[in-house]
Scaffold this motif. Structure first.
Motif, PDB file in Angstrom:
ATOM      1  N   GLN A 169      -1.909  -3.965  -8.272  1.00 44.44           N
ATOM      2  CA  GLN A 169      -3.189  -3.105  -8.274  1.00 44.44           C
ATOM      3  C   GLN A 169      -4.308  -3.529  -7.273  1.00 44.44           C
ATOM      4  OE1 GLN A 169      -3.684  -0.090 -10.191  1.00 44.44           O
ATOM      5  NE2 GLN A 169      -5.297  -0.237  -8.751  1.00 44.44           N
ATOM      6  N   ARG A 170      -4.397  -4.665  -7.164  1.00 48.36           N
ATOM      7  CA  ARG A 170      -5.370  -5.285  -6.322  1.00 48.36           C
ATOM      8  C   ARG A 170      -5.158  -5.151  -4.759  1.00 48.36           C
ATOM      9  NH1 ARG A 170      -6.007 -10.665 -10.114  1.00 48.36           N
ATOM     10  NH2 ARG A 170      -7.359  -9.811 -11.782  1.00 48.36           N
ATOM     11  N   LEU A 171      -3.895  -5.331  -4.662  1.00 50.07           N
ATOM     12  CA  LEU A 171      -3.549  -4.830  -3.180  1.00 50.07           C
ATOM     13  C   LEU A 171      -3.568  -3.323  -2.951  1.00 50.07           C
ATOM     14  CD1 LEU A 171      -2.308  -5.434  -0.601  1.00 50.07           C
ATOM     15  CD2 LEU A 171       0.101  -5.077  -1.524  1.00 50.07           C
ATOM     16  N   ALA A 172      -3.427  -2.627  -3.954  1.00 46.38           N
ATOM     17  CA  ALA A 172      -3.730  -1.056  -3.828  1.00 46.38           C
ATOM     18  C   ALA A 172      -5.501  -0.997  -3.415  1.00 46.38           C
ATOM     19  CB  ALA A 172      -3.121  -0.380  -4.964  1.00 46.38           C
ATOM     20  N   ASP A 173      -6.190  -1.514  -4.234  1.00 49.93           N
ATOM     21  CA  ASP A 173      -7.462  -1.389  -4.143  1.00 49.93           C
ATOM     22  C   ASP A 173      -7.809  -1.783  -2.786  1.00 49.93           C
ATOM     23  OD1 ASP A 173      -7.956  -0.500  -6.646  1.00 49.93           O
ATOM     24  OD2 ASP A 173      -8.287  -2.489  -7.537  1.00 49.93           O
ATOM     25  N   MET A 174      -7.463  -2.982  -2.276  1.00 49.65           N
ATOM     26  CA  MET A 174      -7.904  -3.604  -0.926  1.00 49.65           C
ATOM     27  C   MET A 174      -7.373  -2.478  -0.009  1.00 49.65           C
ATOM     28  SD  MET A 174      -7.441  -7.307   0.584  1.00 49.65           S
ATOM     29  CE  MET A 174      -8.964  -7.637  -0.122  1.00 49.65           C
ATOM     30  N   GLY A 215       9.775 -10.771  -5.525  1.00 53.13           N
ATOM     31  CA  GLY A 215       8.395 -10.464  -6.343  1.00 53.13           C
ATOM     32  C   GLY A 215       7.479  -9.870  -4.977  1.00 53.13           C
ATOM     33  N   HIS A 216       7.626 -10.382  -3.870  1.00 51.54           N
ATOM     34  CA  HIS A 216       6.655  -9.680  -2.884  1.00 51.54           C
ATOM     35  C   HIS A 216       6.750  -8.108  -2.820  1.00 51.54           C
ATOM     36  CE1 HIS A 216       4.264 -12.742  -1.044  1.00 51.54           C
ATOM     37  NE2 HIS A 216       5.182 -13.583  -1.136  1.00 51.54           N
ATOM     38  N   ARG A 217       8.209  -7.684  -2.906  1.00 57.72           N
ATOM     39  CA  ARG A 217       8.641  -6.344  -2.574  1.00 57.72           C
ATOM     40  C   ARG A 217       8.003  -5.612  -4.184  1.00 57.72           C
ATOM     41  NH1 ARG A 217      12.150  -4.514   0.949  1.00 57.72           N
ATOM     42  NH2 ARG A 217      12.718  -2.798  -0.692  1.00 57.72           N
ATOM     43  N   LEU A 218       8.016  -6.216  -5.147  1.00 56.90           N
ATOM     44  CA  LEU A 218       7.517  -5.675  -6.226  1.00 56.90           C
ATOM     45  C   LEU A 218       6.057  -5.246  -6.312  1.00 56.90           C
ATOM     46  CD1 LEU A 218       9.351  -7.780  -9.128  1.00 56.90           C
ATOM     47  CD2 LEU A 218       9.970  -5.259  -8.410  1.00 56.90           C
ATOM     48  N   ILE A 219       5.336  -6.279  -5.873  1.00 61.38           N
ATOM     49  CA  ILE A 219       3.778  -6.167  -5.496  1.00 61.38           C
ATOM     50  C   ILE A 219       3.450  -5.104  -4.635  1.00 61.38           C
ATOM     51  CG2 ILE A 219       1.850  -7.536  -4.655  1.00 61.38           C
ATOM     52  CD1 ILE A 219       2.383  -9.962  -6.122  1.00 61.38           C
ATOM     53  N   ALA A 220       4.404  -4.980  -3.747  1.00 56.65           N
ATOM     54  CA  ALA A 220       4.004  -3.784  -2.413  1.00 56.65           C
ATOM     55  C   ALA A 220       4.260  -2.377  -3.125  1.00 56.65           C
ATOM     56  CB  ALA A 220       4.982  -4.132  -1.311  1.00 56.65           C
ATOM     57  N   GLY A 221       5.540  -2.512  -4.047  1.00 59.40           N
ATOM     58  CA  GLY A 221       5.821  -1.129  -4.648  1.00 59.40           C
ATOM     59  C   GLY A 221       4.741  -0.687  -5.430  1.00 59.40           C
ATOM     60  N   LEU A 222       4.180  -1.690  -6.458  1.00 65.85           N
ATOM     61  CA  LEU A 222       3.289  -1.415  -7.246  1.00 65.85           C
ATOM     62  C   LEU A 222       2.064  -0.782  -6.502  1.00 65.85           C
ATOM     63  CD1 LEU A 222       3.526  -4.317  -9.729  1.00 65.85           C
ATOM     64  CD2 LEU A 222       4.501  -2.091 -10.324  1.00 65.85           C
ATOM     65  N   VAL A 234      -9.001  -3.831 -14.413  1.00 67.76           N
ATOM     66  CA  VAL A 234      -9.613  -3.050 -13.911  1.00 67.76           C
ATOM     67  C   VAL A 234     -10.199  -2.847 -12.624  1.00 67.76           C
ATOM     68  CG1 VAL A 234     -12.238  -2.526 -14.369  1.00 67.76           C
ATOM     69  CG2 VAL A 234     -10.784  -3.388 -16.270  1.00 67.76           C
ATOM     70  N   HIS A 235     -10.329  -1.809 -12.012  1.00 65.22           N
ATOM     71  CA  HIS A 235     -10.393  -1.710 -10.347  1.00 65.22           C
ATOM     72  C   HIS A 235     -11.978  -2.199 -10.204  1.00 65.22           C
ATOM     73  CE1 HIS A 235      -7.532   1.398  -9.592  1.00 65.22           C
ATOM     74  NE2 HIS A 235      -7.572   1.792 -10.847  1.00 65.22           N
ATOM     75  N   ALA A 236     -11.722  -3.066  -9.136  1.00 70.85           N
ATOM     76  CA  ALA A 236     -13.167  -3.681  -8.545  1.00 70.85           C
ATOM     77  C   ALA A 236     -13.011  -3.648  -7.137  1.00 70.85           C
ATOM     78  CB  ALA A 236     -13.095  -5.144  -8.948  1.00 70.85           C
ATOM     79  N   PRO A 237     -14.431  -3.733  -6.527  1.00 70.24           N
ATOM     80  CA  PRO A 237     -14.661  -3.827  -5.109  1.00 70.24           C
ATOM     81  C   PRO A 237     -13.706  -4.922  -4.758  1.00 70.24           C
ATOM     82  CG  PRO A 237     -16.661  -3.607  -6.099  1.00 70.24           C
ATOM     83  CD  PRO A 237     -15.623  -3.946  -7.328  1.00 70.24           C
ATOM     84  N   ALA A 238     -12.811  -4.443  -3.469  1.00 70.81           N
ATOM     85  CA  ALA A 238     -11.859  -5.565  -3.175  1.00 70.81           C
ATOM     86  C   ALA A 238     -12.616  -6.547  -2.183  1.00 70.81           C
ATOM     87  CB  ALA A 238     -11.074  -4.667  -1.845  1.00 70.81           C
ATOM     88  N   THR A 239     -13.787  -6.417  -1.327  1.00 68.52           N
ATOM     89  CA  THR A 239     -14.410  -7.171  -0.642  1.00 68.52           C
ATOM     90  C   THR A 239     -15.167  -8.308  -1.589  1.00 68.52           C
ATOM     91  OG1 THR A 239     -15.567  -5.154   0.598  1.00 68.52           O
ATOM     92  CG2 THR A 239     -16.380  -7.705   0.693  1.00 68.52           C
ATOM     93  N   GLY A 240     -14.799  -9.524  -1.040  1.00 75.60           N
ATOM     94  CA  GLY A 240     -15.060 -10.818  -1.734  1.00 75.60           C
ATOM     95  C   GLY A 240     -14.278 -11.159  -3.066  1.00 75.60           C
ATOM     96  N   SER A 241     -13.111 -10.374  -3.250  1.00 73.60           N
ATOM     97  CA  SER A 241     -12.458 -10.700  -4.413  1.00 73.60           C
ATOM     98  C   SER A 241     -11.269 -11.498  -4.370  1.00 73.60           C
ATOM     99  CB  SER A 241     -11.752  -9.276  -4.919  1.00 73.60           C
ATOM    100  OG  SER A 241     -12.716  -8.087  -5.177  1.00 73.60           O
TER     101      SER A 241
END
Length: 272
Positions: free
Chosen positions: A256-261, A26-33, A204-211
């Motif tokens: 997606q949220r990791l990518a945004d951060m 699961g962790h590898r999948l999130i990183a790959g995405l 939906v893309h959102a600001p990473a700060t405070g998320s």
């Protein structure tokens, strides 16, 4: 000798032990995405930090924080509480002063480590370590039971018997089922899982700060839904088929949220 062993056991019980989220897959999948969604600039910065690692990819470092107990026991102890936050008892409303004293929870760990990662005035080794923590902790916070109840240690004390058609009566617990059992029951390899998850809609893309607090609250909301806790100790395909889509959506959102951060931290690094 008996007294010594008893003392050592008592000490061990006082040391918080991090629990894995999603398992290695699961962790590898999130990183790959996440890599899919990163900008060229952020990718280049990440690769520069990862240079020299045994597997210099996001997926390659995704499980590093779960290996610290063996590889760096001191850091493993200090970071143990950074893997989770218990907010289900408060209807999934995160209150830092109540749920994260001293900043020791996954929400504030994400915020703190992202700030270190973004600061180019810091030594490369510190930023690399922060990258490893961020990749892992964003995965952790999207596993619902890492934002669940404290009284059952995020489902770790909820004993179940898994009947998935392969080995009836296999003993486990609810946390382990969500870590890996739901994914493994689909019998897909990493490449197949990535292909499947890429077809799901991204948040939906959102600001990473405070998320991070909002991510924890959203994850926790699954835990308090009717049926999340099985009615009895035996868990079969009906439960897995019902809840696997929730796990898949969490993995997709986490990527997606990791990518945004990472885009925010690496493409707009501070201290220039």
């Amino acid at each position: 000798m008996t007294r010594l062993l008893s003392c050592l056991l008592a000490i061990a019980l006082l040391i918080p032990v991090p629990v894995a989220a999603w398992g290695p897959l699961g962790h590898r999948l999130i990183a790959g995405l996440a890599w899919d969604g990163m900008t060229p600039e952020a990718r280049a910065e990440a690769l520069a930090l990862l240079e020299g690692e045994d597997d210099p990819t996001l997926a390659g470092i995704a499980n590093w924080a779960d290996q610290l107990r063996a590889e760096d026991p001191d850091l493993g102890r200090r970071s143990a509480r950074w893997h989770y936050v218990n907010i289900a008892e408060d209807d999934c409303h995160y209150i830092a002063a109540r749920h994260c004293k001293g900043g020791n929870c996954v929400v504030e760990a994400i915020n703190d480590q992202a700030a270190i990662l973004a600061d180019r005035s810091r030594p490369r080794a510190e930023r690399l370590q922060a990258l490893k923590f961020v990749v892992h902790f964003v995965g952790d916070v999207h596993q619902p039971l890492h934002a669940g109840h404290g009284h059952d240690k995020g489902g770790n004390t909820v004993q179940i018997s898994i009947d998935d058609g392969s080995r009836d009566g296999r003993g486990s617990n609810l946390h382990a089922l969500w870590d890996s059992g739901l994914l493994n029951s689909a019998r897909l390899d990493e490449a197949q899982w990535l292909a499947r998850l890429r077809t799901l809609p991204a948040p939906v893309h959102a600001p990473a700060t405070g998320s991070a607090a909002r991510w924890a609250e959203a994850s926790c909301s699954a835990v308090i839904q009717p049926g999340f806790y099985p009615a009895g100790p035996k868990v079969g395909r009906r439960y897995m088929d019902q809840w696997r889509p929730v796990a898949e959506a969490q993995l997709r959102a986490g990527g997606q949220r990791l990518a945004d951060m990472l885009n925010a931290a690496l493409a707009s690094s501070q201290g220039n």
